[in-house]
Design a protein around this motif. Structure first.
Motif, PDB file in Angstrom:
ATOM      1  N   LYS A 139     -34.569  29.266 -40.712  1.00 15.88           N
ATOM      2  CA  LYS A 139     -35.533  28.258 -40.514  1.00 15.88           C
ATOM      3  C   LYS A 139     -35.719  27.088 -40.233  1.00 15.88           C
ATOM      4  O   LYS A 139     -35.645  26.059 -41.042  1.00 15.88           O
ATOM      5  CB  LYS A 139     -36.489  28.549 -41.707  1.00 15.88           C
ATOM      6  CG  LYS A 139     -37.173  30.247 -41.720  1.00 15.88           C
ATOM      7  CD  LYS A 139     -38.361  30.118 -43.018  1.00 15.88           C
ATOM      8  CE  LYS A 139     -38.868  31.479 -43.015  1.00 15.88           C
ATOM      9  NZ  LYS A 139     -38.827  32.616 -41.762  1.00 15.88           N
ATOM     10  N   CYS A 156     -39.127  26.006 -36.526  1.00 15.57           N
ATOM     11  CA  CYS A 156     -39.837  25.811 -37.671  1.00 15.57           C
ATOM     12  C   CYS A 156     -40.704  25.089 -38.311  1.00 15.57           C
ATOM     13  O   CYS A 156     -39.858  23.693 -39.175  1.00 15.57           O
ATOM     14  CB  CYS A 156     -39.561  27.039 -39.069  1.00 15.57           C
ATOM     15  SG  CYS A 156     -39.044  28.787 -38.403  1.00 15.57           S
ATOM     16  N   SER A 209     -41.190  29.297 -31.125  1.00 13.77           N
ATOM     17  CA  SER A 209     -41.021  28.612 -32.751  1.00 13.77           C
ATOM     18  C   SER A 209     -42.704  28.719 -33.481  1.00 13.77           C
ATOM     19  O   SER A 209     -43.150  29.987 -32.784  1.00 13.77           O
ATOM     20  CB  SER A 209     -40.638  26.676 -32.501  1.00 13.77           C
ATOM     21  OG  SER A 209     -39.996  26.279 -31.438  1.00 13.77           O
ATOM     22  N   SER A 210     -42.194  27.919 -34.157  1.00 14.99           N
ATOM     23  CA  SER A 210     -43.272  28.628 -35.324  1.00 14.99           C
ATOM     24  C   SER A 210     -43.791  26.784 -36.050  1.00 14.99           C
ATOM     25  O   SER A 210     -42.974  26.279 -37.289  1.00 14.99           O
ATOM     26  CB  SER A 210     -43.153  28.863 -36.805  1.00 14.99           C
ATOM     27  OG  SER A 210     -44.352  28.888 -38.034  1.00 14.99           O
ATOM     28  N   ASP A 270     -45.414  30.580 -26.762  1.00 23.61           N
ATOM     29  CA  ASP A 270     -44.859  30.855 -27.725  1.00 23.61           C
ATOM     30  C   ASP A 270     -44.485  29.947 -28.829  1.00 23.61           C
ATOM     31  O   ASP A 270     -43.263  30.027 -30.225  1.00 23.61           O
ATOM     32  CB  ASP A 270     -43.428  31.713 -27.339  1.00 23.61           C
ATOM     33  CG  ASP A 270     -43.715  32.786 -26.416  1.00 23.61           C
ATOM     34  OD1 ASP A 270     -44.405  33.936 -26.622  1.00 23.61           O
ATOM     35  OD2 ASP A 270     -43.521  32.984 -25.398  1.00 23.61           O
ATOM     36  N   CYS A 271     -45.392  29.204 -29.918  1.00 21.09           N
ATOM     37  CA  CYS A 271     -45.195  28.118 -31.344  1.00 21.09           C
ATOM     38  C   CYS A 271     -46.453  29.057 -32.350  1.00 21.09           C
ATOM     39  O   CYS A 271     -46.065  27.736 -33.573  1.00 21.09           O
ATOM     40  CB  CYS A 271     -45.186  27.353 -30.068  1.00 21.09           C
ATOM     41  SG  CYS A 271     -43.541  26.426 -29.214  1.00 21.09           S
ATOM     42  N   GLN A 272     -46.409  30.016 -32.258  1.00 16.03           N
ATOM     43  CA  GLN A 272     -47.948  29.831 -33.650  1.00 16.03           C
ATOM     44  C   GLN A 272     -48.440  28.683 -33.125  1.00 16.03           C
ATOM     45  O   GLN A 272     -48.918  29.123 -34.271  1.00 16.03           O
ATOM     46  CB  GLN A 272     -47.628  30.510 -34.087  1.00 16.03           C
ATOM     47  CG  GLN A 272     -46.192  31.865 -33.775  1.00 16.03           C
ATOM     48  CD  GLN A 272     -44.971  32.273 -35.739  1.00 16.03           C
ATOM     49  OE1 GLN A 272     -45.643  32.436 -36.310  1.00 16.03           O
ATOM     50  NE2 GLN A 272     -43.844  32.790 -35.055  1.00 16.03           N
ATOM     51  N   THR A 332     -51.789  27.081 -34.108  1.00 17.50           N
ATOM     52  CA  THR A 332     -53.349  27.379 -34.051  1.00 17.50           C
ATOM     53  C   THR A 332     -54.004  26.441 -33.717  1.00 17.50           C
ATOM     54  O   THR A 332     -53.847  24.803 -33.524  1.00 17.50           O
ATOM     55  CB  THR A 332     -53.338  27.452 -35.617  1.00 17.50           C
ATOM     56  OG1 THR A 332     -53.012  26.457 -36.040  1.00 17.50           O
ATOM     57  CG2 THR A 332     -52.644  29.136 -35.523  1.00 17.50           C
ATOM     58  N   ASN A 384     -49.458  31.677 -27.720  1.00 22.94           N
ATOM     59  CA  ASN A 384     -50.702  31.070 -29.029  1.00 22.94           C
ATOM     60  C   ASN A 384     -51.850  31.561 -30.065  1.00 22.94           C
ATOM     61  O   ASN A 384     -52.365  32.667 -29.560  1.00 22.94           O
ATOM     62  CB  ASN A 384     -50.056  29.477 -28.978  1.00 22.94           C
ATOM     63  CG  ASN A 384     -49.148  29.102 -28.361  1.00 22.94           C
ATOM     64  OD1 ASN A 384     -48.138  28.769 -29.222  1.00 22.94           O
ATOM     65  ND2 ASN A 384     -48.916  28.829 -27.680  1.00 22.94           N
TER      66      ASN A 384
END
Length: 351
Positions: A151, A173, A194-195, A216-218, A220, A241
């Motif tokens: 990570k 991450c 990514s996150s 696509d980076c999660q 929020t 997302n």
């Protein structure tokens, strides 16, 4: 019945123990070969680990807390990178032979794996060699294929590259550091696969930004209202997302916008009427959200629009007849809006 030790005996044993400890310390200082990590002085351990390739040495951090402490010191970073200076230079020379600096293997992987002390040393010593490049790419996503448990974080050291105009980072991450505000010359920023949590408001201080891709980076939370300060922005990609809430009311301030991709999030509320002020907009993609209410009539002002895709939302009422003004349109998709209707003929319409 066991005999009780007298205070004299206890004192004698204590002195013997103390003497034995001092003797062990002296023995270790004179010893040439150490058969146990526990008995090996820190300096010797530091020297030993510094000879291990930077790409693998940090796996040993799990051996013990003591080893972890040693491998995270600035002293170790200097020793290790000095021994592998030639290898690092060769890798960077490979980058220098290309038009853009694309780092995604070798010691650039070690840069991401290493602790902050190591990253800081690497960035200070070697990344300035890339100053001739305006574009820098760091492809961690490709490395994750071979090591899915790894990570890598978005290193603050990358934010010191204040000459960069384009930055591409995949597969990180953890949060985007607020120090990203230092990249004042950047006009193209892509962080994908990514996150990274929420969108940091520091990004919206990058006044020269023309291209922003955080797909696509999660992600929020909401889309911050500060977005509308990026008046030079031409392309915005926030697809795939978990963003929530309404669009900023003053979205129309982004008058330079060409492409707006917000599909597959959890965005809700009515579209702001100011969306009709995006006169240069060509692609408006809002698939797979929770938008409600009627489609604003002002959308008919988007004379440059070529793709209008709003399927799978919760729009209601009738589509505005102003859609007929969109003469450059070649795709118009409103499928999946169960309570949306149309009372005029529009050949392109999918409903």
């Amino acid at each position: 019945m066991k005999k009780q030790l007298s205070s004299t005996h206890l004192e004698t044993l204590s002195r013997l123990s103390s003497f034995n400890t001092r003797l062990q310390v002296v023995t270790n200082s004179l010893q040439k070969f150490h058969t146990s990590i526990n008995n090996t002085p820190d300096e010797i351990l530091t020297q030993i680990f510094s000879w291990i390739d930077s790409r693998t040495v940090f796996k040993f951090r799990r051996l013990s807390r003591r080893v972890d402490t040693i491998l995270t010191t600035a002293h170790f970073a200097v020793l290790n990178q000095t021994k592998y200076d030639t290898m690092i230079q060769e890798e960077l020379k490979t980058c220098l032979t290309n038009m853009n600096a694309k780092l995604g293997s070798g010691l650039s992987r070690a840069f991401a794996l290493g602790p902050l002390s190591f990253q800081t040393m690497y960035a200070h010593q070697y990344l300035p060699l890339l100053k001739k490049f305006k574009t820098l790419g760091w492809d961690f996503d490709r490395m994750l294929i071979s090591n899915p448990k790894w990570k890598p974080a978005f290193s603050k050291s990358l934010c010191n590259l204040d000459w960069i105009e384009e930055l591409f980072v995949d597969g990180v991450c953890g949060p985007i550091p607020e120090e990203i505000s230092r990249l004042t010359k950047i006009n193209k920023l892509q962080i994908s696969k990514s996150s990274v949590g929420v969108i940091p408001i520091e990004i919206f201080g990058l006044a020269k930004l023309r291209y922003l891709d955080l797909c696509d980076c999660q992600l929020t939370g909401i889309i911050p209202k500060e977005l509308v300060t990026l008046v030079s922005l031409q392309c915005l990609f926030l697809e795939n997302n978990r963003l929530e809430g309404p669009l900023p009311e003053n979205l129309g301030n982004l008058r330079s916008l060409f492409w707006l991709y917000l599909s597959n999030n959890r965005l809700s509320g009515e579209l702001p009427a100011s969306i009709g002020e995006l006169l240069d907009l060509r692609y408006l993609i809002l698939t797979g959200n929770n938008f409600t209410g009627t489609v604003p009539e002002t959308i008919g002002n988007l004379s440059s629009l070529e793709r209008l895709v709003m399927d799978n939302n919760n729009f209601t009422g009738f589509l505005p007849s102003t859609l007929l003004h969109l003469t450059n349109l070649y795709e118009c998709d409103f499928r999946g809006n169960a309570r949306l209707d149309c009372d005029f003929i529009f050949p392109l319409l999918l409903l």
